[in-house]
Design an enzyme around this catalytic site. Structure first.
Site, PDB file in Angstrom:
ATOM      1  CG  ASP A  10      76.283 -42.530  11.980  1.00  0.00           C
ATOM      2  OD1 ASP A  10      75.610 -43.372  12.617  1.00  0.00           O
ATOM      3  OD2 ASP A  10      76.192 -42.369  10.746  1.00  0.00           O
ATOM      4  N   GLY A  11      77.941 -44.609  13.893  1.00  0.00           N
ATOM      5  CA  GLY A  11      78.704 -45.823  13.593  1.00  0.00           C
ATOM      6  C   GLY A  11      78.779 -46.840  14.724  1.00  0.00           C
ATOM      7  CG  ASN A  12      77.491 -45.903  18.689  1.00  0.00           C
ATOM      8  OD1 ASN A  12      78.610 -45.450  18.500  1.00  0.00           O
ATOM      9  ND2 ASN A  12      76.607 -45.330  19.498  1.00  0.00           N
ATOM     10  N   GLY A  13      76.557 -49.067  15.650  1.00  0.00           N
ATOM     11  CA  GLY A  13      76.030 -50.364  15.206  1.00  0.00           C
ATOM     12  C   GLY A  13      77.053 -51.110  14.366  1.00  0.00           C
ATOM     13  NE  ARG A  14      77.646 -47.677   9.976  1.00  0.00           N
ATOM     14  CZ  ARG A  14      77.838 -46.452   9.541  1.00  0.00           C
ATOM     15  NH1 ARG A  14      78.643 -46.235   8.520  1.00  0.00           N
ATOM     16  NH2 ARG A  14      77.229 -45.436  10.122  1.00  0.00           N
ATOM     17  CD1 TRP A  15      84.039 -49.631  16.962  1.00  0.00           C
ATOM     18  CD2 TRP A  15      82.804 -50.814  18.411  1.00  0.00           C
ATOM     19  NE1 TRP A  15      84.846 -49.980  18.017  1.00  0.00           N
ATOM     20  CE2 TRP A  15      84.107 -50.710  18.924  1.00  0.00           C
ATOM     21  CE3 TRP A  15      81.849 -51.512  19.154  1.00  0.00           C
ATOM     22  CZ2 TRP A  15      84.500 -51.268  20.139  1.00  0.00           C
ATOM     23  CZ3 TRP A  15      82.218 -52.075  20.364  1.00  0.00           C
ATOM     24  CH2 TRP A  15      83.533 -51.960  20.841  1.00  0.00           C
ATOM     25  CD  GLU A  57      64.582 -37.501  11.503  1.00  0.00           C
ATOM     26  OE1 GLU A  57      65.430 -37.333  12.411  1.00  0.00           O
ATOM     27  OE2 GLU A  57      63.930 -36.564  11.000  1.00  0.00           O
ATOM     28  CG  ASN A  58      68.081 -42.074  15.853  1.00  0.00           C
ATOM     29  OD1 ASN A  58      68.860 -41.276  16.368  1.00  0.00           O
ATOM     30  ND2 ASN A  58      68.364 -42.679  14.695  1.00  0.00           N
ATOM     31  CG  LEU A 181      74.211 -31.377   7.791  1.00  0.00           C
ATOM     32  CD1 LEU A 181      73.515 -30.049   7.492  1.00  0.00           C
ATOM     33  CD2 LEU A 181      74.922 -31.271   9.138  1.00  0.00           C
TER      34      LEU A 181
HETATM   35  C1  IPE Z   1      72.244 -39.542  13.170  1.00  0.00           C
HETATM   36  O1  IPE Z   1      72.666 -40.837  12.914  1.00  0.00           O
HETATM   37  C2  IPE Z   1      71.650 -39.447  14.550  1.00  0.00           C
HETATM   38  C3  IPE Z   1      72.567 -39.647  15.664  1.00  0.00           C
HETATM   39  C4  IPE Z   1      73.867 -39.808  15.591  1.00  0.00           C
HETATM   40  C5  IPE Z   1      71.963 -39.628  16.971  1.00  0.00           C
HETATM   41  P1  IPE Z   1      71.735 -41.876  12.130  1.00  0.00           P
HETATM   42  O2  IPE Z   1      72.501 -43.146  12.077  1.00  0.00           O
HETATM   43  O3  IPE Z   1      70.395 -41.929  12.749  1.00  0.00           O
HETATM   44  O4  IPE Z   1      71.616 -41.195  10.685  1.00  0.00           O
HETATM   45  P2  IPE Z   1      71.264 -41.821   9.272  1.00  0.00           P
HETATM   46  O5  IPE Z   1      70.002 -42.590   9.457  1.00  0.00           O
HETATM   47  O6  IPE Z   1      72.402 -42.728   8.887  1.00  0.00           O
HETATM   48  O7  IPE Z   1      71.149 -40.655   8.359  1.00  0.00           O
HETATM   49  C1  IPE Z   2      74.886 -43.757  16.253  1.00  0.00           C
HETATM   50  O1  IPE Z   2      75.242 -45.036  15.826  1.00  0.00           O
HETATM   51  C2  IPE Z   2      74.069 -43.765  17.513  1.00  0.00           C
HETATM   52  C3  IPE Z   2      72.645 -43.411  17.336  1.00  0.00           C
HETATM   53  C4  IPE Z   2      72.069 -43.088  16.213  1.00  0.00           C
HETATM   54  C5  IPE Z   2      71.838 -43.421  18.529  1.00  0.00           C
HETATM   55  P1  IPE Z   2      74.262 -45.911  14.937  1.00  0.00           P
HETATM   56  O2  IPE Z   2      73.380 -46.695  15.867  1.00  0.00           O
HETATM   57  O3  IPE Z   2      73.545 -45.072  13.959  1.00  0.00           O
HETATM   58  O4  IPE Z   2      75.282 -46.886  14.224  1.00  0.00           O
HETATM   59  P2  IPE Z   2      75.276 -47.314  12.689  1.00  0.00           P
HETATM   60  O5  IPE Z   2      75.197 -46.076  11.896  1.00  0.00           O
HETATM   61  O6  IPE Z   2      74.067 -48.177  12.532  1.00  0.00           O
HETATM   62  O7  IPE Z   2      76.541 -48.055  12.512  1.00  0.00           O
HETATM   63 MG    MG Z   3      73.970 -44.448  12.055  1.00  0.00          MG
END
Ligand code: IPE
Ligand code: IPE
Ligand code: MG
Length: 233
Positions: A10-15, A57-58, A181
């Site tokens: 998690d955190g690709n977008g924020r990075w 959910e994604n 989770l």
């Molecule tokens: C969980 O991350 C799913 C994956 C890492 C693929 P999300 O970014 O979707 O989770 P929430 O929405 O913050 O709970």
């Molecule tokens: C996790 O990073 C990758 C996936 C859920 C596919 P996010 O895309 O959720 O990154 P944040 O949480 O928005 O930073």
């Molecule tokens: Mg995320």
């Protein structure tokens, strides 16, 4: 050593946001981190690695982000098939492959078949995955078999989950500082140890993995018993 490590990447977008880049750049950098972690797990003899790659959910994210993620995934698995074979790593998907777009579905099926005989490590991608759906799917499978209620045991149930034949995760790691989770491996994480390193996924390195493993090794897993009972063993 943990036998099975499960990671919520998690955190690709924020990075990306922190750098003034589009979210897609974060996902791209995230694949490099994923590759480094697979390599490190293989080196350390971890037999099972599960990566949360895309949740059910994604699907609610913007269309452009979803198609970028699946393009990235398609290219990644296609590019890495040689490395997987060379390192004897078997790829599996936890989730409904049939629910994926054609290109990633074909690329994944191809690599799953190609690596089916690999034995040194299992790499599982939780893709189009939902822990609750997985549980419901197992219930439906048992119901379809017409099992009488008293024959529905934990073992029979677990055999209908995507993780059938693999150990439960000993260690669940979630990056980015979120403490939840998010519908990941709900049944299987009943007695997992948790690690929440405060780094965004693209910054998660082999060294970060080593730290999480060292921390895991210092924990005392009691499984409901007392310390005295555990020392007597
Ligand atoms: C969980 O991350 C799913 C994956 C890492 C693929 P999300 O970014 O979707 O989770 P929430 O929405 O913050 O709970
Ligand atoms: C996790 O990073 C990758 C996936 C859920 C596919 P996010 O895309 O959720 O990154 P944040 O949480 O928005 O930073
Ligand atoms: Mg995320």
């Amino acid at each position: 050593m943990p036998r099975h490590v499960a990671i919520i990447m998690d955190g690709n977008g924020r990075w990306a946001q922190k750098r003034g880049l589009p979210r897609s750049e974060g996902h791209k950098a995230g694949t490099d981190a994923a590759k480094a972690v697979v390599t490190r797990c293989r080196e350390r003899g971890i037999g099972h690695l599960t990566l949360y790659t895309f949740s059910k959910e994604n699907w609610g994210r913007p269309k452009e982000e979803i198609s970028f993620l699946f393009d990235l995934l398609t290219r990644f698995v296609t590019r890495e098939v040689g490395t997987l074979l060379e390192r004897d790593i078997r790829l599996s998907v936890f989730g409904e492959l049939s629910g994926l777009p054609l290109a990633p579905r074909q690329a994944l099926s191809h690599v799953i078949k190609k690596t089916a005989a690999c034995r040194s490590m299992r790499l599982n991608l939780a893709l189009n995955y939902s822990g609750r759906e997985e549980i419901l799917r197992a219930c439906r499978a048992l119901a379809a078999k017409g099992l009488p209620p008293e024959e529905i045991t934990a073992e029979r149930f677990a055999a209908e989950l995507y993780t059938a034949g693999q150990p439960d995760p000993d260690l669940v790691v979630r990056t980015s500082g979120e403490l939840r989770l998010s519908n990941y491996l709900l049944w299987q994480s009943a007695y997992s140890e948790f690690s929440f390193p405060d780094v965004l996924w693209p910054d998660f390195t082999a060294l970060e993995l080593d730290k999480a493993i060292e921390d895991y090794r210092s924990r005392r897993r009691r499984f409901g018993l007392t310390d005295d009972q555990l020392t007597d063993e």
